[in-house]
Design a protein around this motif. Structure first.
Motif, PDB file in Angstrom:
ATOM      1  N   SER A   1       0.818  -1.209   0.000  1.00  0.00           N
ATOM      2  CA  SER A   1       0.000   0.000   0.000  1.00  0.00           C
ATOM      3  C   SER A   1       0.852   1.259   0.000  1.00  0.00           C
ATOM      4  CB  SER A   1      -0.933   0.003   1.223  1.00  0.00           C
ATOM      5  OG  SER A   1      -0.187  -0.078   2.432  1.00  0.00           O
ATOM      6  N   GLU A   2       2.020   1.222   0.647  1.00  0.00           N
ATOM      7  CA  GLU A   2       2.943   2.353   0.629  1.00  0.00           C
ATOM      8  C   GLU A   2       3.855   2.176  -0.585  1.00  0.00           C
ATOM      9  OE1 GLU A   2       2.841   4.883   2.681  1.00  0.00           O
ATOM     10  OE2 GLU A   2       1.252   4.068   3.940  1.00  0.00           O
ATOM     11  N   ARG A   3       3.463   2.767  -1.695  1.00  0.00           N
ATOM     12  CA  ARG A   3       4.093   2.460  -2.971  1.00  0.00           C
ATOM     13  C   ARG A   3       5.062   3.550  -3.419  1.00  0.00           C
ATOM     14  NH1 ARG A   3       1.676  -1.650  -5.405  1.00  0.00           N
ATOM     15  NH2 ARG A   3       2.360  -1.112  -7.499  1.00  0.00           N
TER      16      ARG A   3
ATOM     17  N   ASN B   1       8.852   7.781   1.160  1.00  0.00           N
ATOM     18  CA  ASN B   1       8.415   6.445   0.745  1.00  0.00           C
ATOM     19  C   ASN B   1       9.498   5.736  -0.049  1.00  0.00           C
ATOM     20  OD1 ASN B   1       5.918   6.191   1.898  1.00  0.00           O
ATOM     21  ND2 ASN B   1       4.785   6.968   0.142  1.00  0.00           N
ATOM     22  N   GLY B   2      10.152   6.485  -0.950  1.00  0.00           N
ATOM     23  CA  GLY B   2      11.202   5.888  -1.768  1.00  0.00           C
ATOM     24  C   GLY B   2      12.354   5.364  -0.935  1.00  0.00           C
ATOM     25  N   ILE B   3      12.764   6.148   0.059  1.00  0.00           N
ATOM     26  CA  ILE B   3      13.902   5.743   0.890  1.00  0.00           C
ATOM     27  C   ILE B   3      13.534   4.571   1.782  1.00  0.00           C
ATOM     28  CG2 ILE B   3      15.412   6.493   2.766  1.00  0.00           C
ATOM     29  CD1 ILE B   3      15.397   9.280   1.513  1.00  0.00           C
ATOM     30  N   THR B   4      12.365   4.640   2.438  1.00  0.00           N
ATOM     31  CA  THR B   4      11.989   3.579   3.368  1.00  0.00           C
ATOM     32  C   THR B   4      11.548   2.304   2.666  1.00  0.00           C
ATOM     33  OG1 THR B   4       9.762   4.547   3.524  1.00  0.00           O
ATOM     34  CG2 THR B   4      11.360   5.164   5.216  1.00  0.00           C
ATOM     35  N   SER B   5      11.187   2.400   1.375  1.00  0.00           N
ATOM     36  CA  SER B   5      10.742   1.216   0.642  1.00  0.00           C
ATOM     37  C   SER B   5      11.895   0.379   0.108  1.00  0.00           C
ATOM     38  CB  SER B   5       9.839   1.627  -0.532  1.00  0.00           C
ATOM     39  OG  SER B   5       8.652   2.225  -0.077  1.00  0.00           O
ATOM     40  N   PHE B   6      13.060   0.995  -0.092  1.00  0.00           N
ATOM     41  CA  PHE B   6      14.120   0.280  -0.799  1.00  0.00           C
ATOM     42  C   PHE B   6      15.449   0.236  -0.059  1.00  0.00           C
ATOM     43  CE2 PHE B   6      11.064   1.437  -4.029  1.00  0.00           C
ATOM     44  CZ  PHE B   6      10.919   0.241  -4.699  1.00  0.00           C
ATOM     45  N   THR B   7      15.464   0.719   1.191  1.00  0.00           N
ATOM     46  CA  THR B   7      16.693   0.609   1.958  1.00  0.00           C
ATOM     47  C   THR B   7      16.391   0.720   3.451  1.00  0.00           C
ATOM     48  OG1 THR B   7      18.858   1.620   2.404  1.00  0.00           O
ATOM     49  CG2 THR B   7      17.098   3.100   1.726  1.00  0.00           C
ATOM     50  N   THR B   8      17.191   0.014   4.252  1.00  0.00           N
ATOM     51  CA  THR B   8      17.115   0.146   5.701  1.00  0.00           C
ATOM     52  C   THR B   8      18.285   0.978   6.229  1.00  0.00           C
ATOM     53  OG1 THR B   8      18.332  -1.947   5.968  1.00  0.00           O
ATOM     54  CG2 THR B   8      15.917  -2.060   5.974  1.00  0.00           C
ATOM     55  N   ALA B   9      18.935   1.724   5.361  1.00  0.00           N
ATOM     56  CA  ALA B   9      20.096   2.525   5.762  1.00  0.00           C
ATOM     57  C   ALA B   9      19.773   3.524   6.872  1.00  0.00           C
ATOM     58  CB  ALA B   9      20.673   3.244   4.542  1.00  0.00           C
ATOM     59  N   PRO B  10      18.591   4.188   6.863  1.00  0.00           N
ATOM     60  CA  PRO B  10      18.306   5.096   7.983  1.00  0.00           C
ATOM     61  C   PRO B  10      18.299   4.408   9.341  1.00  0.00           C
ATOM     62  CG  PRO B  10      16.842   5.575   6.150  1.00  0.00           C
ATOM     63  CD  PRO B  10      17.582   4.316   5.800  1.00  0.00           C
ATOM     64  N   LEU B  11      17.836   3.157   9.410  1.00  0.00           N
ATOM     65  CA  LEU B  11      17.876   2.421  10.675  1.00  0.00           C
ATOM     66  C   LEU B  11      19.314   2.161  11.103  1.00  0.00           C
ATOM     67  CD1 LEU B  11      15.043  -0.196  10.012  1.00  0.00           C
ATOM     68  CD2 LEU B  11      14.942   1.774  11.545  1.00  0.00           C
ATOM     69  N   ARG B  12      20.150   1.829  10.148  1.00  0.00           N
ATOM     70  CA  ARG B  12      21.565   1.610  10.465  1.00  0.00           C
ATOM     71  C   ARG B  12      22.232   2.907  10.892  1.00  0.00           C
ATOM     72  NH1 ARG B  12      24.474  -1.959   6.167  1.00  0.00           N
ATOM     73  NH2 ARG B  12      22.856  -3.305   7.027  1.00  0.00           N
TER      74      ARG B  12
ATOM     75  N   ASN C   1       0.714  -0.386   8.196  1.00  0.00           N
ATOM     76  CA  ASN C   1      -0.183  -0.295   7.043  1.00  0.00           C
ATOM     77  C   ASN C   1      -0.191  -1.576   6.224  1.00  0.00           C
ATOM     78  OD1 ASN C   1      -1.092   2.314   7.564  1.00  0.00           O
ATOM     79  ND2 ASN C   1       0.634   3.254   6.480  1.00  0.00           N
ATOM     80  N   GLU C   2       0.938  -2.239   6.122  1.00  0.00           N
ATOM     81  CA  GLU C   2       1.022  -3.434   5.286  1.00  0.00           C
ATOM     82  C   GLU C   2       0.367  -4.650   5.951  1.00  0.00           C
ATOM     83  OE1 GLU C   2       1.884  -3.455   2.233  1.00  0.00           O
ATOM     84  OE2 GLU C   2       2.627  -1.395   2.206  1.00  0.00           O
TER      85      GLU C   2
END
Length: 323
Positions: free
Chosen positions: A175-177, A218-229, A293-294
């Motif tokens: 849903s978060e596309r 959405n783009g950053i959180t959908s395709f990478t977990t780098a912010p968490l790291r 949401n998912e």
């Protein structure tokens, strides 16, 4: 037998653009007579007479089909609905404001016939402000540095997708596309071409600063977990600095008898640590919100009708209406 090509046109309050849409689509048919054309219009919960214009075109020209969503879901979901209902062997995505020039379509078709599955158009020039163009460039550069997926720079949704790409995108039901990243994630044989973006002739842009910011997140959180790291690394660094500072204070007090600075030291430390904690919580919250949401598992959208028929509303699975 002619190959069928669908042009997908998501629209939200684009009533004024329909004379131009009609003109441009007529030119597509005239310039590319070797293909069977479908123009799939998606009404994304418009509040003007956009739907009435779609109905008029469908009733007067068999090339036009329309999909009426039950409310405004946003362009990303409107495109997902278009993927589900497109009938063509290939799909071309265009903006309903006609800022994407139809003169590029023959070149797209040429590369498609040569075997490319995804022929994406790259903006060579734009009338947008310097800040908007540079921020877009910086965003794609940042996203590429954070993910292993090869993200195309300076590209949008204007592209030709082979049926194989459309089938792959149908299977991605989140849903978060962020469809721009999905095009890269699915892979396939890609080819980039250049185009000059046209000036919007009717209506106004629906993309404000907040909408663009939400799309970027959405783009950053959908395709990478780098912010968490990054949050973890910041926590380690802050802990190390705090430990070193603690050792420094102990040594200076015991060896040289220097008095410990109380209030300023405490305030600066608290504010700094509080800022790091809030930033880390914010990053965690962005990811957790998307997980929330998912996991609800709701359908991506509901429709009022397809070409006026309400019995074509089963979109619980990837759905393509009968020809």
């Amino acid at each position: 037998m002619k190959k069928k090509v669908t042009i997908l046109l998501p629209a939200y309050n684009e009533e004024a653009s329909f004379p131009l849409i009609t003109q441009c689509m007529s030119k597509v048919i005239e310039d590319n007579p070797d293909y069977d054309w479908e123009f799939l219009l998606v009404n994304d919960g418009s509040t003007d007479h956009t739907l009435q214009q779609m109905i008029r075109l469908h009733d007067t020209d068999p090339h036009y089909n329309y999909l009426d969503l039950s409310r405004n879901y946003g362009k990303e979901v409107a495109m997902m609905a278009g993927f589900d209902y497109a009938l063509g062997d290939a799909l071309i995505i265009m903006d309903a404001d006609m800022q994407h020039p139809v003169s590029v379509i023959p070149e797209m078709l040429k590369y498609w016939e040569e075997g490319y599955d995804d022929v994406y158009a790259m903006r060579q020039g734009s009338k947008e402000s310097w800040l908007k163009r540079k921020s877009s460039h910086w965003y794609y550069k940042l996203l590429q540095s954070l993910t292993r997926v090869p993200i195309q720079k300076d590209t949008g949704d204007f592209r030709l997708l082979d049926r194989s790409c459309v089938v792959a995108l149908r299977q991605m039901r989140e849903s978060e596309r962020n469809t721009k990243g999905m095009y890269s994630w699915i892979g396939f044989h890609k080819k980039g071409i250049f185009y000059q973006q046209q000036v919007r002739q009717e209506g106004k842009s629906k993309w404000g600063a907040l909408s663009l910011m939400n799309l970027a997140v959405n783009g950053i959180t959908s395709f990478t977990t780098a912010p968490l790291r990054l949050a973890s690394i910041m926590g380690i660094i802050v802990s190390a600095v705090a430990f070193i500072y603690l050792i420094y204070i102990i040594l200076m007090t015991n060896l040289y008898g220097e008095p410990v600075q109380g209030y300023p030291t405490i305030m600066v430390t608290i504010l700094f640590l509080g800022g790091v904690q809030l930033l880390s919580l914010g990053i965690l919250g962005e990811y957790l919100g998307r997980v929330f949401n998912e996991v609800k598992g709701r359908p991506g959208y509901f429709i009022n009708s397809y070409n006026g028929r309400r019995n074509e509303t089963d979109n619980s699975q990837q759905h393509t209406p009968a020809s």
